[in-house]
Design an enzyme around this catalytic site. Structure first.
Site, mmCIF file in Angstrom:
data_model
loop_
_atom_site.group_PDB
_atom_site.id
_atom_site.type_symbol
_atom_site.label_atom_id
_atom_site.label_comp_id
_atom_site.label_asym_id
_atom_site.label_seq_id
_atom_site.Cartn_x
_atom_site.Cartn_y
_atom_site.Cartn_z
ATOM 1 C CG HIS A 212 -5.520 -13.062 -7.916
ATOM 2 N ND1 HIS A 212 -4.848 -12.309 -8.843
ATOM 3 C CD2 HIS A 212 -5.232 -12.515 -6.707
ATOM 4 C CE1 HIS A 212 -4.197 -11.327 -8.240
ATOM 5 N NE2 HIS A 212 -4.399 -11.438 -6.941
ATOM 6 C CE LYS B 251 2.233 -1.948 -7.577
ATOM 7 N NZ LYS B 251 0.867 -2.368 -7.170
ATOM 8 N NE ARG C 275 1.670 3.186 -0.429
ATOM 9 C CZ ARG C 275 0.688 3.400 -1.301
ATOM 10 N NH1 ARG C 275 0.223 4.635 -1.484
ATOM 11 N NH2 ARG C 275 0.176 2.407 -1.995
#
Length: 283
Positions: A122, A183, A185
């Site tokens: 990762h 993204k 929010r």
């Protein structure tokens, strides 16, 4: 001699074919109290390459046992290949008193091996947690191989930080554009996910990532694309963990197919990382 962990038997067999080497006979047992035992009866080689994805806590114990078993059997040189490294996303202490779990398991693995090979961890920085040399293999390009013929393809990553995987898959496929999701929010629970700038109407879209775990973010992205006019939507991931009901989430969102490698052996593992691992091991 190649030594397969229980979770990586098919990959180990494919790797043995690539390298022209033998597979060790390995036995995996569980005692009545739940303790595991991994052994290598009849092992007789000076070098050992263990291939074991650590998809569970038991898989980590099994890996440590296999490392110790081949040393006990006389192996002078041990290489440990971890196609999928569990705990790799826990690369820092997220709260006071928390462990750095990736560091803890890396130190344990380092005690009985001479070299470690990781596939698309990762974060590459976790290699610094090991006390032995580490090679990192990029298998993202393998994901282009099982893809069908795509119409005006667009390769999307979940965020800007993962754009390298989208670029690698696109380059290996030979045509298309790349982009990433942004993204926004709106509230504590409401998140809007949209591609950053590229029009996807009428196009075949491949969402790429290093790992699909729960499938929540990926399914949200698939739903946005499906509702926004994308022609077909696919997912391509190096590590198809697909925990719990992730596969169902993706299907309900409108995914046509999920493609993964055999770093984690799942039903969607449609391409092997054995060739790129063989190249790394032969260097």
């Amino acid at each position: 001699m190649l030594v397969p962990g229980a979770s990586s038997q098919a990959l180990a067999a494919a790797l043995a074919t690539e390298l022209g080497e033998s597979l060790a006979a390995v036995e995996y047992d569980t005692f009545p109290d739940g303790e595991t035992l991994a052994s290598v009866p009849g092992f007789d080689a000076e070098t050992a390459t263990i291939i074991a994805s650590t998809v569970s806590n038991d898989a980590y114990i099994e890996l440590l046992q296999l490392q110790d078993a081949v040393r006990e059997a006389g192996a002078e040189e041990v290489t440990t290949v971890i196609p999928y490294m569990g705990y790799a996303r826990q690369d820092k202490a997220f709260e006071a008193g928390h462990p750095i779990s990736a560091r803890a398991v890396a130190r344990a693995v380092s005690t009985t091996t001479d070299r470690v090979v990781l596939v698309n961890p990762h974060e590459d920085a976790i290699s610094e947690f090991f006390d032995v040399p580490v090679d990192i293999v990029d298998a993202a390009g393998c994901l282009a191989k099982p893809l069908p013929e795509l119409h005006d393809p667009l390769f999307l990553s979940p965020d800007s930080g993962a754009i390298d995987i989208a670029n690698t898959v696109c380059d290996a496929y030979g045509e298309g554009e790349t982009d990433y999701f942004e993204k926004k929010r709106r509230s504590g629970t409401d998140v809007e996910i949209t591609p950053s700038k590229t029009d996807f109407d009428g196009r075949d879209v491949v969402i790429t990532d290093d790992i699909i775990a729960t499938g929540s973010t990926m399914s949200e992205a698939v739903a946005v694309l499906a509702k926004g006019g994308a022609n077909r939507v696919f997912c391509a991931t190096v590590h198809p963990l697909l925990a719990r009901n992730a596969r169902t989430k993706l299907s309900r969102a409108g995914i046509e197919r999920v493609f993964g490698t055999d770093t984690i052996e799942r039903e969607v593992s449609s391409v092997s990382v054995a060739p790129v691992l063989a190249d790394a091991l032969e260097r």
